[in-house]
Scaffold this motif. Structure first.
Motif, short mmCIF file in Angstrom:
data_model
loop_
_atom_site.label_atom_id
_atom_site.label_comp_id
_atom_site.label_asym_id
_atom_site.label_seq_id
_atom_site.Cartn_x
_atom_site.Cartn_y
_atom_site.Cartn_z
N ARG A 189 -12.28 4.25 0.53
CA ARG A 189 -11.49 3.32 -0.26
C ARG A 189 -11.76 1.91 0.23
O ARG A 189 -12.10 1.70 1.39
N TRP A 242 -7.76 -8.16 -0.80
CA TRP A 242 -6.45 -8.78 -0.90
C TRP A 242 -6.58 -10.28 -1.10
O TRP A 242 -7.47 -10.91 -0.55
N PHE A 282 -10.29 -2.28 -0.26
CA PHE A 282 -9.25 -3.18 -0.76
C PHE A 282 -9.77 -4.61 -0.67
O PHE A 282 -10.43 -4.96 0.29
N TRP A 317 -8.08 -2.44 -5.67
CA TRP A 317 -8.16 -1.21 -4.89
C TRP A 317 -9.14 -0.28 -5.57
O TRP A 317 -9.01 0.02 -6.75
N SER A 362 0.83 -1.21 0.00
CA SER A 362 0.00 0.00 0.00
C SER A 362 0.87 1.25 0.00
O SER A 362 0.57 2.23 -0.70
N THR A 397 0.85 4.03 -2.96
CA THR A 397 0.41 5.38 -2.60
C THR A 397 1.51 6.41 -2.83
O THR A 397 1.28 7.46 -3.44
#
Length: 117
Positions: free
Chosen positions: A55, A59, A57, A112, A37, A41
């Motif tokens: 946001r 995984w 995510f 994402w 991350s 970013t």
């Protein structure tokens, strides 16, 4: 990442000590998530933005990654479109793979999605 790094990281997160002993010599998955991350970013691969409202995510993880391994991220296509419900905001979506540098195998992946300005 070294064994000392792994021990230090495990002290930061509460967890099941029996589970930690099941994977001696391996990098804790939360550290892979934080590392990937941060790489994504800081690289501003999603674009430059001032505000992030939300946001999400998702995984996925492969085999445990051994200590002393080096990883890098391979970014897929970045999709960006205006938000249908929030004028002035954009929805950004991409997928990235966390790759073992030594073997080239994908050890983790992320989808994402975020709403940003």
């Amino acid at each position: 990442m070294t064994e000392a790094d792994a021990r230090l990281f495990r002290t930061w997160l509460p967890g099941d000590p029996t589970r930690d002993r099941d994977l001696p010599g391996h990098i804790p998955w939360p550290l892979i998530v934080l590392t990937a991350s941060g790489l994504i970013t800081r690289g501003r691969h999603m674009g430059s933005f001032r505000t992030v409202l939300n946001r999400a995510f998702t995984w996925t993880f492969g085999a445990p990654l051994a200590l002393e391994e080096t990883v890098h991220c391979e970014l897929g296509t970045v999709e960006r479109r205006p938000s249908a419900t929030l004028p002035g905001m954009d929805v950004v979506r991409f997928e990235a793979g966390v790759m073992s540098t030594a073997s080239g195998d994908q050890v983790a992946g992320v989808e994402w999605v975020m709403i940003c300005q």
